[in-house]
Scaffold this active site. Structure first.
Site, PDB file in Angstrom:
ATOM      1  N   GLY A 199      43.583  41.641  49.029  1.00  0.00           N
ATOM      2  CA  GLY A 199      44.484  41.831  47.890  1.00  0.00           C
ATOM      3  C   GLY A 199      44.842  40.505  47.245  1.00  0.00           C
TER       4      GLY A 199
ATOM      5  N   SER B 197      43.072  39.274  43.751  1.00  0.00           N
ATOM      6  CA  SER B 197      42.979  39.312  42.286  1.00  0.00           C
ATOM      7  C   SER B 197      43.962  40.296  41.659  1.00  0.00           C
ATOM      8  CB  SER B 197      41.566  39.724  41.865  1.00  0.00           C
ATOM      9  OG  SER B 197      40.615  38.908  42.472  1.00  0.00           O
TER      10      SER B 197
ATOM     11  N   SER C 276      37.783  45.619  46.678  1.00  0.00           N
ATOM     12  CA  SER C 276      36.635  46.325  47.248  1.00  0.00           C
ATOM     13  C   SER C 276      37.095  47.189  48.428  1.00  0.00           C
ATOM     14  CB  SER C 276      35.576  45.332  47.731  1.00  0.00           C
ATOM     15  OG  SER C 276      35.215  44.453  46.698  1.00  0.00           O
TER      16      SER C 276
ATOM     17  N   GLU D  92      35.603  33.136  53.381  1.00  0.00           N
ATOM     18  CA  GLU D  92      34.962  34.086  52.467  1.00  0.00           C
ATOM     19  C   GLU D  92      33.710  33.497  51.827  1.00  0.00           C
ATOM     20  OE1 GLU D  92      37.777  35.907  49.808  1.00  0.00           O
ATOM     21  OE2 GLU D  92      36.211  36.689  48.511  1.00  0.00           O
TER      22      GLU D  92
HETATM   23  C1  FAD Z   1      31.589  42.274  43.662  1.00  0.00           C
HETATM   24  C2  FAD Z   1      33.006  41.756  43.572  1.00  0.00           C
HETATM   25  C3  FAD Z   1      33.901  42.064  44.583  1.00  0.00           C
HETATM   26  C4  FAD Z   1      35.223  41.616  44.494  1.00  0.00           C
HETATM   27  N1  FAD Z   1      36.091  41.983  45.480  1.00  0.00           N
HETATM   28  C5  FAD Z   1      37.370  41.568  45.412  1.00  0.00           C
HETATM   29  C6  FAD Z   1      38.299  41.969  46.415  1.00  0.00           C
HETATM   30  O1  FAD Z   1      37.969  42.710  47.345  1.00  0.00           O
HETATM   31  N2  FAD Z   1      39.580  41.534  46.320  1.00  0.00           N
HETATM   32  C7  FAD Z   1      39.986  40.716  45.314  1.00  0.00           C
HETATM   33  O2  FAD Z   1      41.140  40.300  45.328  1.00  0.00           O
HETATM   34  N3  FAD Z   1      39.131  40.341  44.320  1.00  0.00           N
HETATM   35  C8  FAD Z   1      37.839  40.750  44.348  1.00  0.00           C
HETATM   36  N4  FAD Z   1      36.968  40.397  43.348  1.00  0.00           N
HETATM   37  C9  FAD Z   1      37.491  39.691  42.181  1.00  0.00           C
HETATM   38  C10 FAD Z   1      37.037  38.250  42.061  1.00  0.00           C
HETATM   39  O3  FAD Z   1      37.597  37.439  43.069  1.00  0.00           O
HETATM   40  C11 FAD Z   1      37.465  37.765  40.658  1.00  0.00           C
HETATM   41  O4  FAD Z   1      36.759  38.559  39.726  1.00  0.00           O
HETATM   42  C12 FAD Z   1      37.153  36.315  40.457  1.00  0.00           C
HETATM   43  O5  FAD Z   1      38.048  35.526  41.177  1.00  0.00           O
HETATM   44  C13 FAD Z   1      37.218  35.924  38.966  1.00  0.00           C
HETATM   45  O6  FAD Z   1      38.426  36.307  38.403  1.00  0.00           O
HETATM   46  P1  FAD Z   1      38.479  37.083  37.001  1.00  0.00           P
HETATM   47  O7  FAD Z   1      37.636  38.309  37.115  1.00  0.00           O
HETATM   48  O8  FAD Z   1      39.906  37.248  36.626  1.00  0.00           O
HETATM   49  O9  FAD Z   1      37.741  36.121  35.960  1.00  0.00           O
HETATM   50  P2  FAD Z   1      38.360  34.838  35.251  1.00  0.00           P
HETATM   51  O10 FAD Z   1      39.091  34.024  36.238  1.00  0.00           O
HETATM   52  O11 FAD Z   1      39.093  35.294  34.041  1.00  0.00           O
HETATM   53  O12 FAD Z   1      37.066  34.071  34.823  1.00  0.00           O
HETATM   54  C14 FAD Z   1      36.305  34.429  33.645  1.00  0.00           C
HETATM   55  C15 FAD Z   1      35.324  33.282  33.370  1.00  0.00           C
HETATM   56  O13 FAD Z   1      36.089  32.081  33.061  1.00  0.00           O
HETATM   57  C16 FAD Z   1      35.671  31.003  33.905  1.00  0.00           C
HETATM   58  N5  FAD Z   1      36.808  30.149  34.277  1.00  0.00           N
HETATM   59  C17 FAD Z   1      38.022  30.546  34.687  1.00  0.00           C
HETATM   60  N6  FAD Z   1      38.783  29.478  34.975  1.00  0.00           N
HETATM   61  C18 FAD Z   1      38.035  28.380  34.754  1.00  0.00           C
HETATM   62  C19 FAD Z   1      38.260  26.970  34.867  1.00  0.00           C
HETATM   63  N7  FAD Z   1      39.422  26.487  35.294  1.00  0.00           N
HETATM   64  N8  FAD Z   1      37.240  26.124  34.545  1.00  0.00           N
HETATM   65  C20 FAD Z   1      36.047  26.616  34.115  1.00  0.00           C
HETATM   66  N9  FAD Z   1      35.780  27.924  33.965  1.00  0.00           N
HETATM   67  C21 FAD Z   1      36.748  28.808  34.287  1.00  0.00           C
HETATM   68  C22 FAD Z   1      35.135  31.687  35.144  1.00  0.00           C
HETATM   69  O14 FAD Z   1      34.230  30.843  35.839  1.00  0.00           O
HETATM   70  C23 FAD Z   1      34.465  32.921  34.590  1.00  0.00           C
HETATM   71  O15 FAD Z   1      33.161  32.620  34.130  1.00  0.00           O
HETATM   72  C24 FAD Z   1      35.654  40.834  43.393  1.00  0.00           C
HETATM   73  C25 FAD Z   1      34.734  40.520  42.379  1.00  0.00           C
HETATM   74  C26 FAD Z   1      33.425  40.973  42.455  1.00  0.00           C
HETATM   75  C27 FAD Z   1      32.485  40.636  41.340  1.00  0.00           C
END
Ligand code: FAD
Length: 385
Positions: free
Chosen positions: A131, A133, A166, A251
């Protein structure tokens, strides 16, 4: 300037015998895994199979015996994971508990929490989810807004929402990162805490999200006035950031970060046996060299962790290079599939795996920390920013 350090590692002397034992178990328990289920198998949920692994002593392998573990070495566990991933075994149900929730409890949990949950996790019966994101808090994890406020009687009341969780619907437990003090813009990492939440607690609502592949593995988890006792706080109030970053090292460092598309590599090799293609042979040569290098780096990270070190920069680098590798593979596969030299007969399993691996590939850049964020960590670790 700091430098990368990948200490060479020798696997334990019992490794060949242990590999044999695992392979015999897999031949017996998983006589045939359908091609399309072999890729990304650590996301494939099969609670029965997890219980079988638990009964065999292959979950929580490195944990102390008094918590249901088996006190084997981290390198033996590495060998097990390699074999399971290479065989495409459906290990998704217990993966999070074994990889990070259990170790997190061992590191920060109270005696009561360890005794209550670890033996069930090691049997493959208590399944966990992450937990972290939230909408608006992914890469910028310190922006989490789910709030736990302390009530006058010492209990906590949680309100907020998690996303992309997930396997939340099939799990019993979540370790959630929440805010226990208001956000201080000057010190955004302060005021965060981790909670160990039983997902059957009143006020927790879970809603599935269907992904690109059509699979409802993701979830949104809502907390509406969820009241829990002090015994659900994991570790120290306010130390959530330190705790969650050490969890993220676990992780990011495992072999799943470069073996998720291994099934496709195997199909490419099978195809090369039937096709007379120099392009394919060259591609396989390059992919093999890259795979071997990644493996040496990944085993080195496991060895350093076994030695009590915290190789966060090296783990981030392995994840980044592993991601590039896993995204190259489907591209190469697509070029082969488009070439005239292949026939449908050649291709059946290959196409199934290639299709699935292609659809999963974009997620590798995002899950477990995005590529850009990991490169930032590596650059900071090397003293470049
Ligand atoms: C298959 C899968 C399983 C997952 N399972 C879990 C789970 O079980 N529990 C959980 O908590 N989360 C989970 N996640 C979520 C995952 O951890 C987040 O999607 C990830 O941390 C990115 O966050 P976001 O989606 O908010 O994207 P954002 O953080 O909004 O990023 C969007 C884009 O902006 C870029 N970006 C953001 N900040 C910066 C920076 N400072 N400098 C340069 N570029 C930047 C990123 O690299 C990315 O390309 C999962 C994701 C996937 C794909």
């Amino acid at each position: 300037m700091h430098a990368f350090k990948f200490d060479p590692v020798t696997l334990p002397p019992n490794t060949p015998a242990f590999r044999q034992e695992i392979r015999e178990f897999l031949t017996r328990e998983l006589p045939r895994v359908p091609a399309e289920r072999r890729a990304n198998c650590w996301a494939v949920f099969d609670a029965d199979f997890s219980r079988k692994l638990g009964a065999r002593g292959w979950i929580g392998m490195v944990w102390p015996k008094r918590y249901g573990g088996h006190e084997r070495s981290a390198l033996e566990r590495y060998v097990l994971l390699e074999e399971l991933l290479a065989a495409g075994a459906p290990v998704g149900a217990h993966w999070i508990a074994d990889r990070q929730s259990g170790p997190n409890l061992l590191r920060y949990g109270s005696e009561q929490q360890r005794e209550k949950y670890l033996p069930g996790m090691a049997r493959g019966e208590i399944l966990c989810c992450i937990g972290m994101s939230e909408p608006g808090a992914g890469s910028d994890l310190a922006a989490v807004r789910t709030r736990a406020e302390k009530l006058p009687d010492g209990r906590w009341r949680l309100n907020g929402q998690k996303i992309w969780t997930s396997n939340a619907r099939q799990s019993q437990l979540m370790i959630a990162l929440v805010r226990t003090s208001p956000l201080d813009e000057k010190n955004r990492h302060a005021g965060l805490s981790q909670f160990l939440l039983e997902l059957s607690t009143p006020g927790i609502r879970i809603q599935p999200i269907v992904d690109l592949v059509g699979h409802p593995g993701f979830n949104e988890v809502f907390f509406d006035d969820v009241v829990v006792g002090q015994e659900c706080l994991l570790g120290v109030e306010g130390a959530g950031w330190r705790q969650v970053t050490s969890e993220l090292s676990l992780e990011r460092s495992g072999p799943e970060r470069y073996l998720s598309s291994f099934a496709l590599f195997v199909e490419l090799v099978r195809l090369a046996e039937r096709m007379d293609s120099e392009t394919l042979r060259h591609a396989i040569g390059r992919l093999t060299a890259e795979l071997w290098t990644l493996r040496q780096m990944s085993v080195a990270v496991a060895g350093m962790m076994q030695g009590g070190k915290s190789p966060a920069i090296e783990a981030s680098l392995v994840k980044d290079l592993g991601t590039i590798y896993q995204q190259d593979l489907p591209e190469i596969a697509r070029a082969i599939a488009e070439s005239d030299a292949t026939t449908e007969e050649d291709m059946a399993d290959f196409l199934d795996v290639a299709q699935y691996a292609t659809m999963m590939a974009p997620s590798y850049t995002i899950q477990g920390g995005t590529t850009q964020v990991l490169r930032g960590i590596v650059a900071r670790g090397l003293g470049l920013r």
